[in-house]
Scaffold this motif. Structure first.
Motif, short mmCIF file in Angstrom:
data_model
loop_
_atom_site.label_atom_id
_atom_site.label_comp_id
_atom_site.label_asym_id
_atom_site.label_seq_id
_atom_site.Cartn_x
_atom_site.Cartn_y
_atom_site.Cartn_z
N LEU A 94 0.86 -1.18 0.00
CA LEU A 94 0.00 0.00 0.00
C LEU A 94 0.89 1.23 0.00
N LEU A 95 0.56 2.21 -0.83
CA LEU A 95 1.36 3.43 -0.95
C LEU A 95 0.57 4.63 -0.46
N THR A 96 1.19 5.44 0.39
CA THR A 96 0.50 6.63 0.89
C THR A 96 0.54 7.78 -0.12
N HIS A 97 1.54 7.83 -0.98
CA HIS A 97 1.60 8.81 -2.06
C HIS A 97 2.77 8.45 -2.98
N ILE B 255 2.90 -9.34 -6.50
CA ILE B 255 1.86 -9.11 -5.51
C ILE B 255 1.10 -7.83 -5.87
N PRO B 256 -0.11 -7.65 -5.33
CA PRO B 256 -0.88 -6.44 -5.63
C PRO B 256 -0.23 -5.19 -5.05
N VAL B 257 -0.36 -4.09 -5.79
CA VAL B 257 0.08 -2.77 -5.33
C VAL B 257 -1.14 -1.85 -5.35
N TYR B 258 -1.36 -1.11 -4.26
CA TYR B 258 -2.51 -0.23 -4.14
C TYR B 258 -2.05 1.21 -3.90
N ALA B 259 -2.73 2.16 -4.54
CA ALA B 259 -2.46 3.58 -4.34
C ALA B 259 -3.72 4.36 -4.64
N TYR B 260 -3.77 5.60 -4.18
CA TYR B 260 -4.92 6.46 -4.44
C TYR B 260 -5.07 6.68 -5.94
N THR B 261 -6.29 6.83 -6.39
CA THR B 261 -6.55 6.95 -7.83
C THR B 261 -5.75 8.07 -8.49
N LEU B 262 -5.54 9.20 -7.76
CA LEU B 262 -4.78 10.31 -8.33
C LEU B 262 -3.29 10.00 -8.46
N ALA B 263 -2.85 8.95 -7.79
CA ALA B 263 -1.43 8.60 -7.86
C ALA B 263 -1.07 7.84 -9.13
N LEU B 264 -2.05 7.21 -9.77
CA LEU B 264 -1.73 6.29 -10.87
C LEU B 264 -0.96 6.93 -12.02
N ASP C 195 -2.28 13.26 -4.13
CA ASP C 195 -2.64 11.85 -4.04
C ASP C 195 -2.36 11.26 -2.66
N SER C 196 -2.12 12.09 -1.66
CA SER C 196 -1.81 11.58 -0.32
C SER C 196 -3.03 10.93 0.32
N ILE C 197 -2.80 9.75 0.88
CA ILE C 197 -3.83 9.06 1.65
C ILE C 197 -3.21 8.55 2.95
N MET C 198 -4.06 8.27 3.92
CA MET C 198 -3.60 7.59 5.12
C MET C 198 -4.48 6.37 5.34
N PHE C 199 -3.99 5.45 6.16
CA PHE C 199 -4.70 4.20 6.43
C PHE C 199 -5.00 4.12 7.93
N TYR C 200 -6.26 3.85 8.24
CA TYR C 200 -6.71 3.86 9.64
C TYR C 200 -7.28 2.51 10.03
#
Length: 325
Positions: free
Chosen positions: A72-75, A93-102, A178-183
């Motif tokens: 998982l990527l925060t930005h 393996i899967p990689v996940y990021a916010y849609t704006l990061a792609l 594209d910054s996200i946080m995970f809670y």
């Protein structure tokens, strides 16, 4: 080896690489284990020293790269995505990021052209294109090297309030769009990327939206900080510096720092510093010779914030934008 954080069947294994990285003292990523699933949150910097440290820390915790189930990527910044390709080349393996990061992570041609056009126009508008040439040349070099820099695997887009297992995705623009946080609500853990650090404040870096328009990054940053206060958090895992627990106190210090920077800028405008370069020099002195890009970003961002707050007004003149009280 760092302290392991435990909450029932979940564990967090910090990987904190101490180094002088600008004003920062470390580059951090985290292994988040829930049951049998091992998630890597952020992926550090792509340099041999970090790679060696990363693998040594994995081994110290009893893991290896093949044990990681997802990333998982925060930005999209380079000190958070560095080892993604290294890992997925060994282990798909899967990689996940916010849609704006792609588009940023894939270094798409359309995005890079839009970015370069945006900054060329912006620096000209603010009358600082000459001193910003190094930044523009770096962008050109990045475009040439985009095939080597881009993420090679498939990235799955995340949106605000998505859930990945027990991790809630929260959009927190300001440091980057594209910054996200995970809670993790159950464990009361918050993985904040570069939004919050224990000491000092992060940079609200100027950037553009999908239409190529300047974003109100300081206002976004302030709003994202205030959003953090709505969550019940026991432990904060930041992208740099130490893991900490006193989030409300740190947030208040960050918000106070924003107001300090706003007041400092408006004071310098009152004293007759009308242009971005005059303001940069008045506030930072000789530091502008070493940190020109970051300082220009801050001054442009805070003049926009000051204008929105009714503290300054801007006037278009032949030499670029001028600011007055």
């Amino acid at each position: 080896m760092q302290t392991v954080y435990i909450s029932e069947e979940k564990q967090v294994y910090p990987i904190i690489f101490e180094m002088n990285y600008g004003q920062l003292s470390s580059i951090n990523c985290y292994l988040y284990k829930h049951g049998s699933k091992l998630t890597l949150i952020d992926a550090g910097l792509d340099i041999p020293e970090y790679r060696n440290f990363f693998e040594a820390q994995l081994a110290a915790y009893g893991f290896q790269i093949g044990d990681i189930d997802q990333i998982l990527l925060t930005h999209h910044h380079e000190d958070h995505i560095g080892l993604v390709n290294y890992i997925i080349q060994q282990h798909q393996i899967p990689v996940y990021a916010y849609t704006l990061a792609l588009p940023r992570l894939y270094f798409t041609e359309e995005y890079q052209i839009q970015k370069k056009t945006f900054f060329e126009r912006l620096y000209k508008q603010y009358g600082c294109e000459e001193v910003a040439q190094q930044r523009l040349l770096k962008m050109q070099q990045t475009m040439k090297n985009s095939n080597q820099l881009k993420i090679k695997g498939t990235i799955t887009a995340l949106d605000h309030h998505d859930m990945l297992d027990d991790l809630q995705v929260i959009a927190v623009p300001g440091h980057s769009p594209d910054s996200i946080m995970f809670y993790d609500q159950q464990a009361k853990w918050l993985f904040v990327g570069d939004l919050v650090m224990y000491k000092g404040t992060t940079n609200a870096l100027i950037d553009h939206d999908d239409e190529g328009q300047l974003l109100p990054t300081v206002m976004q940053y302030k709003n994202s900080l205030e959003l953090c206060l709505k969550y019940d958090v026991r432990t904060v895992f930041a992208g740099h510096q130490q893991v900490f627990s006193d989030l409300p106190e740190i947030i208040q210090k960050n918000l106070a720092r924003i107001e300090y920077k706003l007041n400092r800028l408006t004071k310098k405008v009152t004293e007759g510093n009308e242009t971005i370069l005059q303001l940069a020099s008045a506030i930072y002195g000789e530091r502008i010779n070493k940190e020109m890009t970051l300082i220009l970003s801050e001054i442009i961002g805070y003049t926009m914030y000051a204008e929105r707050m009714g503290e300054v007004k801007r006037v278009v003149e032949k030499t670029g934008l001028h600011f007055y009280r």
